[in-house]
Design an enzyme around this catalytic site. Structure first.
Site, PDB file in Angstrom:
ATOM      1  N   GLN A  47      19.013-108.511 -71.461  1.00  0.00           N
ATOM      2  CA  GLN A  47      18.851-109.608 -72.414  1.00  0.00           C
ATOM      3  C   GLN A  47      20.162-109.819 -73.175  1.00  0.00           C
ATOM      4  O   GLN A  47      20.275-110.746 -73.968  1.00  0.00           O
ATOM      5  CB  GLN A  47      17.741-109.265 -73.422  1.00  0.00           C
ATOM      6  N   ASP A  89      26.681-109.848 -73.682  1.00  0.00           N
ATOM      7  CA  ASP A  89      28.018-109.294 -73.906  1.00  0.00           C
ATOM      8  C   ASP A  89      28.748-108.857 -72.642  1.00  0.00           C
ATOM      9  O   ASP A  89      29.925-108.478 -72.696  1.00  0.00           O
ATOM     10  CB  ASP A  89      27.930-108.114 -74.901  1.00  0.00           C
ATOM     11  N   HIS A 103      19.763-113.969 -70.450  1.00  0.00           N
ATOM     12  CA  HIS A 103      20.097-114.957 -71.477  1.00  0.00           C
ATOM     13  C   HIS A 103      21.529-115.472 -71.367  1.00  0.00           C
ATOM     14  O   HIS A 103      22.055-116.048 -72.310  1.00  0.00           O
ATOM     15  CB  HIS A 103      19.840-114.372 -72.872  1.00  0.00           C
ATOM     16  N   CYS A 108      35.009-131.149 -74.702  1.00  0.00           N
ATOM     17  CA  CYS A 108      35.423-130.779 -73.346  1.00  0.00           C
ATOM     18  C   CYS A 108      36.816-131.326 -73.034  1.00  0.00           C
ATOM     19  O   CYS A 108      37.105-132.499 -73.260  1.00  0.00           O
ATOM     20  CB  CYS A 108      34.410-131.339 -72.345  1.00  0.00           C
ATOM     21  N   GLY A 138      16.620 -99.952 -75.130  1.00  0.00           N
ATOM     22  CA  GLY A 138      17.193-100.590 -76.311  1.00  0.00           C
ATOM     23  C   GLY A 138      16.706-101.996 -76.574  1.00  0.00           C
ATOM     24  O   GLY A 138      17.490-102.872 -76.935  1.00  0.00           O
ATOM     25  N   SER A 139      15.423-102.229 -76.381  1.00  0.00           N
ATOM     26  CA  SER A 139      14.866-103.540 -76.745  1.00  0.00           C
ATOM     27  C   SER A 139      13.586-103.328 -77.530  1.00  0.00           C
ATOM     28  O   SER A 139      12.750-102.508 -77.139  1.00  0.00           O
ATOM     29  CB  SER A 139      14.571-104.385 -75.503  1.00  0.00           C
ATOM     30  N   SER A 140      13.451-104.077 -78.604  1.00  0.00           N
ATOM     31  CA  SER A 140      12.217-103.994 -79.376  1.00  0.00           C
ATOM     32  C   SER A 140      11.145-104.900 -78.755  1.00  0.00           C
ATOM     33  O   SER A 140      10.018-104.938 -79.227  1.00  0.00           O
ATOM     34  CB  SER A 140      12.473-104.391 -80.823  1.00  0.00           C
ATOM     35  N   LEU A 147      20.412 -94.043 -77.309  1.00  0.00           N
ATOM     36  CA  LEU A 147      20.508 -94.420 -75.907  1.00  0.00           C
ATOM     37  C   LEU A 147      21.638 -93.705 -75.174  1.00  0.00           C
ATOM     38  O   LEU A 147      21.444 -93.198 -74.064  1.00  0.00           O
ATOM     39  CB  LEU A 147      20.720 -95.940 -75.799  1.00  0.00           C
TER      40      LEU A 147
HETATM   41 ZN   LIG Z   1      33.054-132.367 -69.869  1.00  0.00          ZN
END
Ligand SMILES: [Zn+2]
Length: 282
Positions: A101, A104, A119, A178, A219-221, A263
């Protein structure tokens, strides 16, 4: 951590075909604080919603200002013992897959392969108009140029790269559009609240879980359904669920095995029992 629980965890992993589902708690030892610390105290952070981001230019401006500051922490984070242990167990052939999830990228940085980033990833940016994808470093450079001298003391960085700051601290921040189509709205490649995870990605995760011999939550609640649904699916199929997390989780009622333990140390101890050491750096 009780010796019995540790032995049970080791046996669960030793049998192989384990699918890992990791959350923010796995990255806290890399200096990225969890939404909820081991104390269980909820942070005040309200995550950006997709609706606010895309419809409200002011919300978008505040988001980019805070995320611009938070990115320094995320970009500077390196994998910890927990990420390394997962990669080591995968190399030993004990894992059926890794779902995270976290946005990083630290599982992959630690050497894990084929990680499903449920995610998305914070280090990639997409134009919502033309679809052009760019690296976050490039956007960071452009935002720095557009906002010379912008800085604020950041007390708390969230796992999604957003920081807790009063609105006045980010007033005057200039966003950029952009660089390819000229005016498209840029969004980090992460799934915001109110946004759905791409269906194909969810289907891949369900398929992994249903093929697994066990599901191991690290490590997830399991606060949000986005991750908890995989625990529910495993339980429905009679697949045992193990949970290693500091603090209670919303999946505890489904867990065959529950460890409230750090962990990094726990996973390193499991890997030491079951997997060869990582190759020495050349
Ligand atoms: Zn664009």
């Amino acid at each position: 951590m009780s010796e019995d629980a540790f032995q049970a965890l080791t046996a669960l992993v030793a049998a192989g075909d384990v699918v890992v589902l990791s959350g923010a708690g796995l990255s806290t030892e890399s200096g990225i604080p969890d939404y909820r610390g081991p104390s269980g105290a909820a942070r005040r952070h309200t995550p950006m919603t997709y609706q606010a981001f895309t419809r409200d230019p002011e919300a978008r401006r505040r988001y980019w200002a805070r995320s611009h500051l938070g990115w320094r922490t995320i970009a500077g984070a390196v994998p910890n013992d927990g990420h390394r242990a997962v990669a080591r167990l995968q190399r030993a052939g004990l894992l059926g897959g890794v779902i995270t999830q976290n946005v990083d990228g630290l599982h992959t940085a630690a050497g894990a392969s084929g990680v499903i980033e449920l995610h998305g990833r914070l280090d990639e940016v997409t134009c919502l108009d033309c679809g052009n994808a760019t690296g976050r470093e490039e956007l960071h450079r452009r935002l720095d140029e557009a906002n010379p001298g912008f800085d604020a003391a950041v007390a708390h960085v969230n796992p999604d790269g957003d920081v807790d700051l009063p609105d006045e601290a980010v007033s005057g921040f200039r966003t950029v559009d952009c660089a390819v189509c000229g005016a498209g709205m840029l969004k980090p490649d992460v799934v915001f609240f109110g946004e759905t995870v791409p269906a194909a990605r969810v289907a891949d995760c369900f398929a992994l879980v249903e093929r697994a011999r066990a599901l191991l939550v690290l490590g997830s609640s399991l606060t949000v359904m986005s991750g908890r649904r995989f625990v529910l699916r495993a339980a429905k199929h009679g697949i045992p669920v193990g949970i290693v997390n500091q603090g209670a989780t919303r999946g505890d009622g489904y867990a065959a095995l529950r460890l409230d333990a750090p962990l990094g140390a726990t996973l390193t101890a499991v890997a030491a029992r079951l997997a060869a050491p990582a190759p020495a750096p050349v």
